[in-house]
Design a protein around this motif. Structure first.
Motif, PDB file in Angstrom:
ATOM      1  N   GLN A 148      27.511 -16.799   3.382  1.00 50.10           N
ATOM      2  CA  GLN A 148      28.602 -17.633   2.865  1.00 50.10           C
ATOM      3  C   GLN A 148      29.775 -16.727   2.538  1.00 50.10           C
ATOM      4  OE1 GLN A 148      27.544 -20.246  -0.448  1.00 50.10           O
ATOM      5  NE2 GLN A 148      25.392 -19.992   0.126  1.00 50.10           N
ATOM      6  N   PRO A 149      31.003 -17.240   2.694  1.00 48.38           N
ATOM      7  CA  PRO A 149      32.160 -16.385   2.364  1.00 48.38           C
ATOM      8  C   PRO A 149      32.117 -15.935   0.906  1.00 48.38           C
ATOM      9  CG  PRO A 149      32.859 -18.362   3.542  1.00 48.38           C
ATOM     10  CD  PRO A 149      31.409 -18.556   3.201  1.00 48.38           C
ATOM     11  N   LEU A 150      32.557 -14.722   0.688  1.00 48.25           N
ATOM     12  CA  LEU A 150      32.656 -14.182  -0.665  1.00 48.25           C
ATOM     13  C   LEU A 150      34.019 -14.583  -1.219  1.00 48.25           C
ATOM     14  CD1 LEU A 150      31.368 -12.291  -2.842  1.00 48.25           C
ATOM     15  CD2 LEU A 150      32.646 -10.425  -1.751  1.00 48.25           C
ATOM     16  N   GLU A 151      33.996 -15.424  -2.233  1.00 48.27           N
ATOM     17  CA  GLU A 151      35.245 -15.952  -2.779  1.00 48.27           C
ATOM     18  C   GLU A 151      35.975 -14.871  -3.586  1.00 48.27           C
ATOM     19  OE1 GLU A 151      36.455 -18.964  -2.130  1.00 48.27           O
ATOM     20  OE2 GLU A 151      34.695 -19.476  -0.917  1.00 48.27           O
ATOM     21  N   PRO A 152      37.293 -15.008  -3.718  1.00 48.77           N
ATOM     22  CA  PRO A 152      38.044 -14.047  -4.547  1.00 48.77           C
ATOM     23  C   PRO A 152      37.451 -13.926  -5.945  1.00 48.77           C
ATOM     24  CG  PRO A 152      39.558 -15.424  -3.312  1.00 48.77           C
ATOM     25  CD  PRO A 152      38.183 -15.976  -3.053  1.00 48.77           C
ATOM     26  N   ASP A 153      37.436 -12.725  -6.443  1.00 43.59           N
ATOM     27  CA  ASP A 153      36.905 -12.372  -7.768  1.00 43.59           C
ATOM     28  C   ASP A 153      35.389 -12.467  -7.863  1.00 43.59           C
ATOM     29  OD1 ASP A 153      39.479 -11.845  -8.752  1.00 43.59           O
ATOM     30  OD2 ASP A 153      39.782 -13.977  -9.151  1.00 43.59           O
ATOM     31  N   CYS A 154      34.726 -12.793  -6.761  1.00 45.74           N
ATOM     32  CA  CYS A 154      33.267 -12.832  -6.773  1.00 45.74           C
ATOM     33  C   CYS A 154      32.700 -11.498  -6.316  1.00 45.74           C
ATOM     34  CB  CYS A 154      32.746 -13.939  -5.865  1.00 45.74           C
ATOM     35  SG  CYS A 154      33.154 -15.582  -6.480  1.00 45.74           S
ATOM     36  N   GLY A 155      31.510 -11.197  -6.811  1.00 44.09           N
ATOM     37  CA  GLY A 155      30.866  -9.934  -6.456  1.00 44.09           C
ATOM     38  C   GLY A 155      29.649 -10.162  -5.597  1.00 44.09           C
ATOM     39  N   ILE A 156      29.262  -9.124  -4.886  1.00 43.23           N
ATOM     40  CA  ILE A 156      28.116  -9.215  -3.994  1.00 43.23           C
ATOM     41  C   ILE A 156      27.362  -7.890  -4.019  1.00 43.23           C
ATOM     42  CG2 ILE A 156      29.420  -8.468  -1.954  1.00 43.23           C
ATOM     43  CD1 ILE A 156      27.857 -10.533  -0.328  1.00 43.23           C
ATOM     44  N   ASP A 157      26.033  -7.980  -3.953  1.00 42.94           N
ATOM     45  CA  ASP A 157      25.184  -6.795  -3.852  1.00 42.94           C
ATOM     46  C   ASP A 157      24.681  -6.654  -2.425  1.00 42.94           C
ATOM     47  OD1 ASP A 157      24.905  -5.839  -6.596  1.00 42.94           O
ATOM     48  OD2 ASP A 157      23.912  -7.755  -6.971  1.00 42.94           O
ATOM     49  N   VAL A 158      24.812  -5.471  -1.890  1.00 40.64           N
ATOM     50  CA  VAL A 158      24.278  -5.173  -0.559  1.00 40.64           C
ATOM     51  C   VAL A 158      23.609  -3.804  -0.638  1.00 40.64           C
ATOM     52  CG1 VAL A 158      24.872  -4.654   1.829  1.00 40.64           C
ATOM     53  CG2 VAL A 158      26.061  -6.493   0.652  1.00 40.64           C
ATOM     54  N   THR A 159      22.471  -3.682   0.008  1.00 43.49           N
ATOM     55  CA  THR A 159      21.793  -2.386   0.014  1.00 43.49           C
ATOM     56  C   THR A 159      21.577  -1.917   1.446  1.00 43.49           C
ATOM     57  OG1 THR A 159      20.691  -2.836  -2.084  1.00 43.49           O
ATOM     58  CG2 THR A 159      19.699  -1.149  -0.685  1.00 43.49           C
ATOM     59  N   LEU A 160      21.953  -0.688   1.703  1.00 44.64           N
ATOM     60  CA  LEU A 160      21.714  -0.063   3.002  1.00 44.64           C
ATOM     61  C   LEU A 160      20.613   0.979   2.855  1.00 44.64           C
ATOM     62  CD1 LEU A 160      25.365   0.890   4.141  1.00 44.64           C
ATOM     63  CD2 LEU A 160      24.240  -1.335   4.287  1.00 44.64           C
ATOM     64  N   ASN A 161      19.714   1.002   3.825  1.00 45.25           N
ATOM     65  CA  ASN A 161      18.774   2.111   3.925  1.00 45.25           C
ATOM     66  C   ASN A 161      19.053   2.834   5.219  1.00 45.25           C
ATOM     67  OD1 ASN A 161      16.253   2.334   1.903  1.00 45.25           O
ATOM     68  ND2 ASN A 161      17.073   0.248   1.925  1.00 45.25           N
ATOM     69  N   PHE A 162      19.230   4.135   5.144  1.00 43.77           N
ATOM     70  CA  PHE A 162      19.526   4.884   6.365  1.00 43.77           C
ATOM     71  C   PHE A 162      19.036   6.318   6.261  1.00 43.77           C
ATOM     72  CE2 PHE A 162      23.196   7.095   4.516  1.00 43.77           C
ATOM     73  CZ  PHE A 162      23.681   6.185   3.578  1.00 43.77           C
ATOM     74  N   GLY A 163      18.950   6.913   7.422  1.00 45.55           N
ATOM     75  CA  GLY A 163      18.564   8.313   7.493  1.00 45.55           C
ATOM     76  C   GLY A 163      19.707   9.142   8.039  1.00 45.55           C
ATOM     77  N   LEU A 164      19.833  10.365   7.531  1.00 44.56           N
ATOM     78  CA  LEU A 164      20.841  11.300   8.023  1.00 44.56           C
ATOM     79  C   LEU A 164      20.151  12.531   8.587  1.00 44.56           C
ATOM     80  CD1 LEU A 164      23.299  11.228   4.984  1.00 44.56           C
ATOM     81  CD2 LEU A 164      23.591  10.041   7.162  1.00 44.56           C
ATOM     82  N   ARG A 165      20.633  12.960   9.706  1.00 46.93           N
ATOM     83  CA  ARG A 165      20.162  14.212  10.303  1.00 46.93           C
ATOM     84  C   ARG A 165      21.386  15.121  10.373  1.00 46.93           C
ATOM     85  NH1 ARG A 165      15.702  15.343  13.517  1.00 46.93           N
ATOM     86  NH2 ARG A 165      15.077  13.157  13.471  1.00 46.93           N
ATOM     87  N   LEU A 166      21.371  16.181   9.608  1.00 54.27           N
ATOM     88  CA  LEU A 166      22.577  17.000   9.532  1.00 54.27           C
ATOM     89  C   LEU A 166      22.703  17.927  10.727  1.00 54.27           C
ATOM     90  CD1 LEU A 166      22.048  16.195   6.434  1.00 54.27           C
ATOM     91  CD2 LEU A 166      23.799  17.925   6.078  1.00 54.27           C
ATOM     92  N   PRO A 167      23.907  18.080  11.235  1.00 55.53           N
ATOM     93  CA  PRO A 167      24.114  19.057  12.308  1.00 55.53           C
ATOM     94  C   PRO A 167      24.221  20.473  11.743  1.00 55.53           C
ATOM     95  CG  PRO A 167      26.183  17.971  11.794  1.00 55.53           C
ATOM     96  CD  PRO A 167      25.140  17.354  10.887  1.00 55.53           C
ATOM     97  N   VAL A 168      23.822  21.431  12.553  1.00 56.36           N
ATOM     98  CA  VAL A 168      24.070  22.817  12.165  1.00 56.36           C
ATOM     99  C   VAL A 168      25.567  23.058  12.297  1.00 56.36           C
ATOM    100  CG1 VAL A 168      23.654  23.713  14.508  1.00 56.36           C
ATOM    101  CG2 VAL A 168      23.371  25.221  12.522  1.00 56.36           C
ATOM    102  N   ILE A 169      26.114  23.839  11.378  1.00 55.75           N
ATOM    103  CA  ILE A 169      27.549  24.127  11.439  1.00 55.75           C
ATOM    104  C   ILE A 169      27.771  25.200  12.488  1.00 55.75           C
ATOM    105  CG2 ILE A 169      29.564  24.918  10.146  1.00 55.75           C
ATOM    106  CD1 ILE A 169      27.990  24.034   7.583  1.00 55.75           C
ATOM    107  N   GLU A 170      28.529  24.837  13.512  1.00 55.27           N
ATOM    108  CA  GLU A 170      28.737  25.753  14.634  1.00 55.27           C
ATOM    109  C   GLU A 170      30.134  26.338  14.601  1.00 55.27           C
ATOM    110  OE1 GLU A 170      26.131  24.253  18.270  1.00 55.27           O
ATOM    111  OE2 GLU A 170      27.504  22.726  17.535  1.00 55.27           O
ATOM    112  N   ARG A 171      30.296  27.379  15.370  1.00 57.03           N
ATOM    113  CA  ARG A 171      31.634  27.934  15.555  1.00 57.03           C
ATOM    114  C   ARG A 171      32.436  26.963  16.406  1.00 57.03           C
ATOM    115  NH1 ARG A 171      32.371  33.070  14.093  1.00 57.03           N
ATOM    116  NH2 ARG A 171      30.522  34.207  13.444  1.00 57.03           N
ATOM    117  N   GLY A 172      33.737  27.130  16.430  1.00 55.89           N
ATOM    118  CA  GLY A 172      34.564  26.264  17.260  1.00 55.89           C
ATOM    119  C   GLY A 172      35.030  25.050  16.492  1.00 55.89           C
ATOM    120  N   LEU A 173      35.671  24.149  17.226  1.00 56.37           N
ATOM    121  CA  LEU A 173      36.330  23.010  16.611  1.00 56.37           C
ATOM    122  C   LEU A 173      35.370  22.143  15.798  1.00 56.37           C
ATOM    123  CD1 LEU A 173      39.223  22.026  16.544  1.00 56.37           C
ATOM    124  CD2 LEU A 173      38.733  20.616  18.559  1.00 56.37           C
ATOM    125  N   SER A 174      34.127  21.991  16.281  1.00 51.55           N
ATOM    126  CA  SER A 174      33.190  21.113  15.569  1.00 51.55           C
ATOM    127  C   SER A 174      32.870  21.669  14.187  1.00 51.55           C
ATOM    128  CB  SER A 174      31.921  20.902  16.381  1.00 51.55           C
ATOM    129  OG  SER A 174      31.189  22.111  16.443  1.00 51.55           O
TER     130      SER A 174
END
Ligand SMILES: [Zn+2]
Length: 513
Positions: A148-174
């Motif tokens: 349902q649309p979230l009306e002005p001044d109304c609040g909503i709870d949302v929960t995300l579950n996710f995984g992160l895989r970190l990159p190795v910090i390399e030389r160069g632009l990346s």
């Protein structure tokens, strides 16, 4: 039941080109669209992760909207478990969002910064299913369709579950995005969490990623982060802003009114501290003393950085308004440049390495540059993709005024070394108010936005005179506090007479008529 698909970023022919070119390829993320069933068997629902730190869930839709008065528009409660040696993080992020627009919102959009990188981000769930009927992830843009649309001044709870895989910090632009990545002695978590996109002019603002500048636009929020660090060497130290409590391998940081929450961890940090006159504890997390030998004897690069950060924090507090926290964090980062976050900044290991041992060094001016972003970014927000000069020109000019105050004999050096050698012909080059999408190289971007931006500000100061100029900057910092502003606000704070005085300068640097 619903199925989840891994996020796959396609890099065409990436194996045949060099790393710099890989960086330059526009993100071509596949879209992951998940339709969530609203009726979930009880067994499955019991398996949904329960966030014990959030307030008891409100009625999924149409909560008592008037009770949101006075609450911050966005609150994040994060439980993160870090596998330090495995370079992975499991995250449960609960977000409470109040619709402060005048429009009912049928979708919410979040910015998922880690998903600009291949294989870094895997979304496992978006809950509650009664509220979010489907979601779509394309690049860094996560769109949630609401039951349902979230009306002005109304609040909503949302929960995300996710995984992160970190990159190795390399030389160069990346390597420039090494604020999200790991080295042999450090793990950096900058731009690692979801943030709410900004809703403006009837649309959610998210910008395409390019390897030049920054592209995030984000409002301030309250952050409550619990971090458990597993599989780590002993003596782990976590550098992060906010109020910290620790229980064994678990840290908790509570940090209000911040655009994001960044941290860095290492078992090799030494912590250096210096209080300012306003009793802000300035902390440097560095890999030892970073000593350099000069003609005048050995100099501690760490002490030099800490002192510069404390001096700059005091000076900018005087000029632009008090720094609002009792602690400020500087981290020696294993990646090529400085990077600003809310109340934590990175200063590159590289600047410690080539430090001259005097104020005439990248180490000093990059440190104070990042400190000034606590006003020109963290406090006064701007669209970093479309109006990058609003924070970067002011941050660069803030370097200069630091030298004026503390190292007046080095101001000519600063102009020559920092500015004139790149933009000696001050009347040529891209406009100061270019977007990040208008440049072929980082050098061109810095020349136009940072360096010609500093020249423009210096010219503005010359015609307005010093007192009126700094009065203007202070009023801009106050008017923009906690907001995302546009250049219109900046110019609107001048009188008609002052606007007439500065018109030729705007014409010269911005092309304004
Ligand atoms: Zn900057």
């Amino acid at each position: 039941m619903f199925r989840l698909y891994p996020v796959i970023l396609i890099f065409l022919a990436a194996c045949s080109i060099n790393p710099a070119q890989v960086d330059a390829i526009p993100p071509t993320a596949t879209t992951v669209r998940v339709i969530q069933t609203t009726l979930v068997p009880t067994m499955d629902r019991q398996m949904q992760p329960i966030n014990t730190m959030m307030p008891a869930p409100t009625t999924p839709m149409n909560p008592a909207c008037e009770s949101t008065a006075g609450l911050p528009a966005v609150q994040h409660v994060v439980n993160a478990t870090v596998d330090y040696e495995g370079h992975q993080v499991a995250v449960e992020q609960a977000i409470f969002y109040i619709n402060e627009t005048a429009t009912p919102l049928s979708t919410l959009v979040l910015d998922i910064e880690p998903n600009r990188l291949p294989n870094a981000f895997t979304l496992s769930s978006v809950t509650p299913l009664e509220t979010v009927t489907s979601y779509e992830l394309t690049g860094r843009r996560l769109t949630l369709d609401l039951a349902q649309p979230l009306e002005p001044d109304c609040g909503i709870d949302v929960t995300l579950n996710f995984g992160l895989r970190l990159p190795v910090i390399e030389r160069g632009l990346s390597g420039f995005t090494g604020y999200f990545g790991y080295s042999i002695r450090q793990m950096n978590l900058g731009h690692w969490l979801a943030v709410m996109a900004v809703y403006e002019g009837d649309e959610w603002v998210t910008h395409n990623v390019v390897p030049i500048g920054e592209q995030t636009v984000v409002d301030i929020a309250d952050w409550d982060i619990t971090l458990t660090v597993n599989n780590a060497p002993p003596n782990m130290i976590v550098a992060a802003p906010g109020t910290m409590t620790r229980d064994g391998a678990t840290w908790r940081f509570v940090h209000p009114n911040a655009r994001e929450f960044a941290l860095s961890m290492s078992p090799f940090f030494n912590v250096y501290e210096q209080p300012t006159v306003d009793d802000v504890n300035v902390q440097l997390y560095a890999f030892g003393e970073n000593t350099v030998n000069t003609a005048a004897g050995a100099v501690s690069g760490s002490q030099q950085t800490l002192t510069a950060a404390a001096q700059a924090l005091e000076m900018y507090s005087d000029l632009f308004g008090a720094y609002p926290y009792d602690r400020f964090v500087v981290v020696q980062g294993d990646f090529p440049d400085g990077m600003e976050f809310s109340d934590l900044v990175f200063v590159s290991d590289r600047w410690f390495e080539i430090n001259s041992g005097t104020a005439e060094s990248f180490l000093t001016f990059i440190t104070v540059h990042e400190v000034s972003h606590q006003w020109w970014y963290a406090r006064v927000g701007n669209d970093q993709a479309l109006n990058p000069w609003l924070d970067e020109a002011l941050a660069t000019y803030s370097e200069y005024i630091y030298y004026e105050e503390f190292f007046p004999d080095s101001t000519n050096w600063w102009w020559d070394f920092r500015v004139n050698q790149y933009v000696g012909d001050r009347f040529s080059g891209n406009r100061v108010d270019s977007t990040v999408y208008q440049f072929a190289s980082i050098r061109d971007y810095i020349n136009a936005v940072y360096l010609r931006g500093a020249l423009m500000l210096d010219d503005l100061r010359a015609v307005l005179e010093t007192e009126a100029f700094f009065d203007w900057l202070r009023r801009y910092a106050e008017a923009g506090e906690g907001r995302i502003v546009t250049p219109d606000l900046f110019w609107s704070l001048l009188t008609a007479e002052q606007l007439a005085l500065v018109a030729p300068i705007r014409q010269e640097y911005l092309g304004d008529s």
